[in-house]
Write a protein that holds these residues in place. Structure first.
Motif, PDB file in Angstrom:
ATOM      1  N   ARG A  39       2.965  11.349 -50.181  1.00 51.07           N
ATOM      2  CA  ARG A  39       4.243  11.149 -50.867  1.00 51.07           C
ATOM      3  C   ARG A  39       4.741  12.428 -51.527  1.00 51.07           C
ATOM      4  O   ARG A  39       3.966  13.139 -52.174  1.00 51.07           O
ATOM      5  N   ILE A  40       6.030  12.697 -51.366  1.00 52.91           N
ATOM      6  CA  ILE A  40       6.712  13.756 -52.110  1.00 52.91           C
ATOM      7  C   ILE A  40       7.737  13.059 -52.992  1.00 52.91           C
ATOM      8  O   ILE A  40       8.675  12.439 -52.499  1.00 52.91           O
ATOM      9  N   TYR A  41       7.556  13.173 -54.291  1.00 57.89           N
ATOM     10  CA  TYR A  41       8.407  12.411 -55.197  1.00 57.89           C
ATOM     11  C   TYR A  41       9.809  13.009 -55.295  1.00 57.89           C
ATOM     12  O   TYR A  41      10.807  12.287 -55.293  1.00 57.89           O
ATOM     13  N   GLY A  42       9.913  14.316 -55.471  1.00 62.55           N
ATOM     14  CA  GLY A  42      11.220  14.959 -55.564  1.00 62.55           C
ATOM     15  C   GLY A  42      11.999  14.611 -56.814  1.00 62.55           C
ATOM     16  O   GLY A  42      13.232  14.662 -56.798  1.00 62.55           O
ATOM     17  N   VAL A  43      11.307  14.261 -57.914  1.00 59.76           N
ATOM     18  CA  VAL A  43      11.986  13.925 -59.163  1.00 59.76           C
ATOM     19  C   VAL A  43      11.317  14.685 -60.306  1.00 59.76           C
ATOM     20  O   VAL A  43      10.131  15.030 -60.250  1.00 59.76           O
ATOM     21  N   VAL A  44      12.081  14.909 -61.367  1.00 53.12           N
ATOM     22  CA  VAL A  44      11.608  15.709 -62.491  1.00 53.12           C
ATOM     23  C   VAL A  44      10.355  15.123 -63.155  1.00 53.12           C
ATOM     24  O   VAL A  44       9.401  15.853 -63.444  1.00 53.12           O
ATOM     25  N   PRO A  45      10.309  13.798 -63.459  1.00 51.67           N
ATOM     26  CA  PRO A  45       9.107  13.282 -64.124  1.00 51.67           C
ATOM     27  C   PRO A  45       7.825  13.551 -63.345  1.00 51.67           C
ATOM     28  O   PRO A  45       6.792  13.877 -63.942  1.00 51.67           O
ATOM     29  N   ALA A  46       7.872  13.436 -62.020  1.00 47.75           N
ATOM     30  CA  ALA A  46       6.676  13.696 -61.218  1.00 47.75           C
ATOM     31  C   ALA A  46       6.293  15.170 -61.283  1.00 47.75           C
ATOM     32  O   ALA A  46       5.105  15.509 -61.403  1.00 47.75           O
ATOM     33  N   ALA A  47       7.272  16.065 -61.205  1.00 44.09           N
ATOM     34  CA  ALA A  47       6.969  17.495 -61.290  1.00 44.09           C
ATOM     35  C   ALA A  47       6.307  17.826 -62.617  1.00 44.09           C
ATOM     36  O   ALA A  47       5.339  18.596 -62.681  1.00 44.09           O
ATOM     37  N   ARG A  48       6.810  17.221 -63.682  1.00 43.57           N
ATOM     38  CA  ARG A  48       6.256  17.496 -65.009  1.00 43.57           C
ATOM     39  C   ARG A  48       4.827  16.958 -65.125  1.00 43.57           C
ATOM     40  O   ARG A  48       3.921  17.650 -65.603  1.00 43.57           O
ATOM     41  N   GLU A  49       4.598  15.730 -64.668  1.00 46.99           N
ATOM     42  CA  GLU A  49       3.274  15.136 -64.773  1.00 46.99           C
ATOM     43  C   GLU A  49       2.263  15.854 -63.887  1.00 46.99           C
ATOM     44  O   GLU A  49       1.111  16.087 -64.287  1.00 46.99           O
ATOM     45  N   GLN A  50       2.682  16.227 -62.685  1.00 46.73           N
ATOM     46  CA  GLN A  50       1.782  16.971 -61.796  1.00 46.73           C
ATOM     47  C   GLN A  50       1.448  18.336 -62.372  1.00 46.73           C
ATOM     48  O   GLN A  50       0.305  18.811 -62.258  1.00 46.73           O
ATOM     49  N   ALA A  51       2.422  18.982 -63.006  1.00 47.57           N
ATOM     50  CA  ALA A  51       2.189  20.299 -63.591  1.00 47.57           C
ATOM     51  C   ALA A  51       1.171  20.226 -64.722  1.00 47.57           C
ATOM     52  O   ALA A  51       0.326  21.122 -64.876  1.00 47.57           O
ATOM     53  N   GLU A  52       1.233  19.175 -65.524  1.00 48.73           N
ATOM     54  CA  GLU A  52       0.268  19.003 -66.604  1.00 48.73           C
ATOM     55  C   GLU A  52      -1.151  18.890 -66.037  1.00 48.73           C
ATOM     56  O   GLU A  52      -2.102  19.493 -66.564  1.00 48.73           O
ATOM     57  N   VAL A  53      -1.299  18.108 -64.975  1.00 46.81           N
ATOM     58  CA  VAL A  53      -2.613  17.931 -64.356  1.00 46.81           C
ATOM     59  C   VAL A  53      -3.085  19.234 -63.722  1.00 46.81           C
ATOM     60  O   VAL A  53      -4.253  19.638 -63.864  1.00 46.81           O
ATOM     61  N   ALA A  54      -2.183  19.910 -63.009  1.00 51.89           N
ATOM     62  CA  ALA A  54      -2.551  21.180 -62.371  1.00 51.89           C
ATOM     63  C   ALA A  54      -3.013  22.195 -63.405  1.00 51.89           C
ATOM     64  O   ALA A  54      -4.041  22.869 -63.218  1.00 51.89           O
ATOM     65  N   ALA A  55      -2.284  22.320 -64.505  1.00 50.69           N
ATOM     66  CA  ALA A  55      -2.644  23.289 -65.538  1.00 50.69           C
ATOM     67  C   ALA A  55      -4.015  22.967 -66.128  1.00 50.69           C
ATOM     68  O   ALA A  55      -4.846  23.866 -66.333  1.00 50.69           O
ATOM     69  N   ALA A  56      -4.273  21.700 -66.390  1.00 55.29           N
ATOM     70  CA  ALA A  56      -5.570  21.310 -66.952  1.00 55.29           C
ATOM     71  C   ALA A  56      -6.708  21.703 -66.027  1.00 55.29           C
ATOM     72  O   ALA A  56      -7.751  22.205 -66.471  1.00 55.29           O
ATOM     73  N   ASN A  57      -6.517  21.527 -64.727  1.00 53.27           N
ATOM     74  CA  ASN A  57      -7.569  21.849 -63.773  1.00 53.27           C
ATOM     75  C   ASN A  57      -7.658  23.335 -63.460  1.00 53.27           C
ATOM     76  O   ASN A  57      -8.730  23.827 -63.084  1.00 53.27           O
TER      77      ASN A  57
END
Length: 399
Positions: free
Chosen positions: A281-299
């Motif tokens: 899935r590619i969400y293409g919406v701001v909330p998903a980009a923000r939530e994914q970025a938080e997870v990516a940064a943590a890892n």
């Protein structure tokens, strides 16, 4: 630790801010291809409508980045990633070392390869600040506009062009507007409201060609009909910018394939936002980009410390005072689901609620009124049946 983020949109900036919180002494560099500091991309519609200027949708001045120790470099295009040397190469020849790298390159608008698109004046897409500038210059030559695509961006762009004094026709190939979020009955009510605002809506029609020799004069439809207009704005979806990942040999489908950690399978290399494909899935919406970025940064800071579990999509549309909320699974496919609706076309009201086999509220559509509490109810998965009578009447209890 040296963190390099390729892409300075919402995903890239969210990750940079999170990394600074996690690692106060780290070197954080954000490489942004556009020659602008971070701006609120959804705000481009307001700029197109003449309601705001670019400066008003640019929340952080250069000194903000200095204060937070984030090296933000607009106008810097990355041309190559060299993983064995842990470097990124830029178009100006500069090479930057990294310990962890995040691809947040976003997406480009998809323009269907129909006849007459290439090399014709008056054909546009809206994705960047420069696109708005080009459209605003061209508006002096246009009285009628055709928007190809009846999704969220297409409808908001149509509203903006009407505010600029143009007559607008929206063409949607699917049978109804907002086909990813809305349903046919709700779309019919929305189309009627938009028509009263001066936006003509045509659904179930396919653009075949852009008409005109050197300059746009209209759009030809499958079946032979032609819609007259001096400009065409495509809003037909997005294409993730996967070139850097593909050159590296990373797994790429429609987007860069990522796992629950937002990892790409290559050590120290992560992806998030529109470029990332998670579980197909590619969400293409701001909330998903923000939530994914938080997870990516943590890892990126401590791998294995966070996992992404998906985003419940929520779309809010406000076209000249028309309120629309579509949240969660509004068009369930497969599995035991139930739904209930209330429609009042004369008042422009439509309500639909969906619950799963366990009675949990999983989706909702509310058109024609404010319903902020409904989004929380869906995201918390409350029991639907005890609230159903209130929900259908428009009485929305707090979550």
């Amino acid at each position: 630790m040296r963190y390099v983020i390729v892409g300075g949109g919402i995903g890239g900036l969210t990750a940079a801010r999170r990394l600074r919180d996690l690692d106060p002494s780290a070197e954080i560099t954000v490489l942004q291809e556009e020659p602008f500091y971070y701006y609120l991309r959804p705000g481009l519609i307001s700029v197109l409508a003449g309601e705001r200027a670019i400066a008003e949708i640019t929340p952080f001045p250069p000194e903000w980045f200095d204060r937070h120790g984030i090296s933000y470099r607009p106008g810097t295009k990355v041309t190559r990633i060299i993983p064995d040397r842990q470097e990124v190469e830029c178009a100006d020849g500069a090479r930057l070392p990294y310990d962890r790298l995040l691809l947040a390159t976003g997406s480009e608008p998809f323009i269907p390869p129909i006849a007459g698109v290439a090399g014709k004046e008056g054909v546009f897409a809206l994705r960047r600040a420069a696109d708005v500038d080009r459209i605003l210059v061209y508006l002096e030559r246009a009285r009628r506009a055709i928007v190809v695509g009846g999704g969220l961006l297409g409808l908001e762009a149509a509203r903006a062009l009407v505010r600029r004094g143009l007559r607008v026709t929206v063409l949607e190939a699917n049978g109804w507007l907002l086909p990813r979020q809305l349903d046919r009955e709700g779309s019919a009510i929305l189309a009627r409201i938009l028509g009263e605002m001066g936006i003509e809506v045509r659904t179930g029609v396919m653009a075949r060609e852009i008409v005109g020799d050197r300059v746009v004069t209209g759009v030809g439809l499958e079946g032979g009909e032609a819609i007259a207009g001096e400009m065409v704005l495509f809003s037909a979806g997005i294409r993730p910018r996967v070139e850097l990942a593909a050159d590296l040999g990373l797994p790429v489908s429609r987007g860069v394939v990522v796992d629950d950690l937002m990892g790409t399978g290559s050590p120290g290399l992560f992806a998030c936002g529109d470029v990332a494909e998670w579980r197909g899935r590619i969400y293409g919406v701001v909330p998903a980009a923000r939530e994914q970025a938080e997870v990516a940064a943590a890892n990126m800071y401590a791998e294995g410390s966070a996992r992404y579990g998906g985003t419940i999509p929520a779309v809010r549309l406000k076209v000249a005072g028309v309120e629309l909320l579509c949240v969660g699974d509004t068009q369930p496919r497969g599995g035991p689901h139930s739904e209930a609706r209330h429609a009042d076309p004369e008042r422009g009201i439509y309500r639909k609620f969906v619950w799963d086999g366990k009675g949990k509220l999983v989706g909702a559509i509310v058109l024609g009124e404010r319903a902020a509490a409904v989004e929380s109810l869906v995201k918390e998965g409350v029991a639907a049946l005890p609230l159903l009578e209130d929900l259908l009447s428009g009485s929305y209890p707090a979550a």
